[in-house]
Enzyme design. Structure first.
Site, PDB file in Angstrom:
ATOM      1  CE  LYS A 114      -3.033   3.260   0.786  1.00  0.00           C
ATOM      2  NZ  LYS A 114      -2.237   4.264   1.476  1.00  0.00           N
ATOM      3  N   GLY A 166       1.133   8.745   0.904  1.00  0.00           N
ATOM      4  CA  GLY A 166       1.832   9.647   1.803  1.00  0.00           C
ATOM      5  C   GLY A 166       2.999  10.346   1.138  1.00  0.00           C
ATOM      6  N   GLY A 224      -4.424  11.128  -2.318  1.00  0.00           N
ATOM      7  CA  GLY A 224      -5.162  12.208  -1.665  1.00  0.00           C
ATOM      8  C   GLY A 224      -4.654  13.604  -1.967  1.00  0.00           C
ATOM      9  CG  ASP A 241      -4.336   2.559   5.020  1.00  0.00           C
ATOM     10  OD1 ASP A 241      -3.480   2.599   4.115  1.00  0.00           O
ATOM     11  OD2 ASP A 241      -4.310   3.305   6.014  1.00  0.00           O
ATOM     12  CE  LYS A 298      -1.724   5.089   7.978  1.00  0.00           C
ATOM     13  NZ  LYS A 298      -2.186   4.672   6.650  1.00  0.00           N
TER      14      LYS A 298
END
Length: 287
Positions: A32, A35, A68, A185, A244
């Site tokens: 995944k 960030g 994002g 996630d 998470k």
């Protein structure tokens, strides 16, 4: 840094990695990716190099990505303000179109192109392709934010079988053809579970689970599910780390062998995790 080593030292490093290569060759690893590791261009190049190396030594890699910041950037350019409820993006019809453009378009194809340039074979798909991620509305307040109802893993499994790296953007769909924004996630956990993956790697912007959130030296290297639940009660796992860890536990329940949460900002952290004795981040294991 590898260039500073003598030939003998380089050979020793590769020999140390051999048991780990033998363990993972032919196995499935789901990564995944999101960030800062996705925003920082130098880190992005290193992550792609790590993935290609794993692919070259025979590990079946599935890359599940978010996007994002890129979504928020395009929304700003279009004069649309991003809203969040409980950390989830409020997604009206216009916003879900933007999400689809960014995730399934720009971000997905950029990653595929990078992987191909570095020497692998990669194909990008979204959760809407082959109805990979079937979804329904999670919460009316959030609009087109999806809750996963079913994973049809065949498209991903077929690509792995043909020797490709599947690059999956986290969009879902329902029977009526509506598109949904899916938490990255959660999607990674479901996909890894459906593949019975050997390892799910969750790349984040922190080192892992810390006993003291302000002190990276307090990293907890290994925890079981029951230990994680005890850490909830102690308040050590709190805030954004709770969902998470919930995703990690969900992945284990669905058949993943173990899950690692690690700092994607550390160069070559994927290789450190899979091909060294020390590993990286926090490993969560079943009881």
């Amino acid at each position: 840094m590898f260039n500073d080593f003598s030939n003998a030292q380089r050979a020793e490093v590769l020999t140390q990695a051999l048991p780990h290569i033998k363990r993972y060759t032919g196995k499935t690893v789901v990564i995944k990716y999101g960030g800062n590791a996705m925003i920082n261009e130098e880190l992005k190049q290193q992550v792609m190099e790590d993935i290609v190396l794993l692919w070259l030594i025979g590990i079946k890699v599935v890359l599940v990505h978010g996007g994002g910041p890129e979504i928020s950037e395009l929304m700003n350019k279009l004069g649309k303000k991003a809203e969040f409820v409980d950390g989830l993006r409020v997604t009206d019809k216009e916003t879900v179109d933007i999400v689809q453009m960014v995730l399934a378009g720009k971000v997905n194809k950029t990653l595929v192109n990078l992987l191909e340039k570095k020497g692998s074979k990669a194909i990008g798909i979204s959760g809407m392709d082959g109805r990979l991620i079937e979804s329904k509305i999670k919460d009316e307040r959030l609009g087109f934010v999806g809750e996963i109802t079913k994973i049809n893993i065949a498209p991903v499994a077929d690509l792995l079988e043909k020797g490709y790296i599947p690059v999956v953007s986290t969009l879902g769909c329902d029977r009526e053809g509506n598109a949904y924004n899916i938490n990255g996630d959660t999607a990674a956990a479901y996909i890894a579970g459906a593949l019975n993956a050997e390892r799910l790697i969750m790349m984040t912007d922190i080192a892992g689970v810390l006993r003291d959130k302000d002190d990276p030296s307090t990293l907890i290297s290994n925890i079981t599910v029951s230990e994680a639940k005890a850490l909830y009660k102690e308040g050590i796992i709190s805030g954004g780390m709770i969902p998470k860890i919930d995703c990690c536990i969900n992945a284990l329940d669905k058949g993943v062998k173990n899950v690692v949460i690690m700092d994607g900002r550390v160069p070559h952290s994927i290789l450190m995790e899979l091909l060294t004795d020390e590993g990286a981040g926090t490993m969560i294991m079943g009881d």
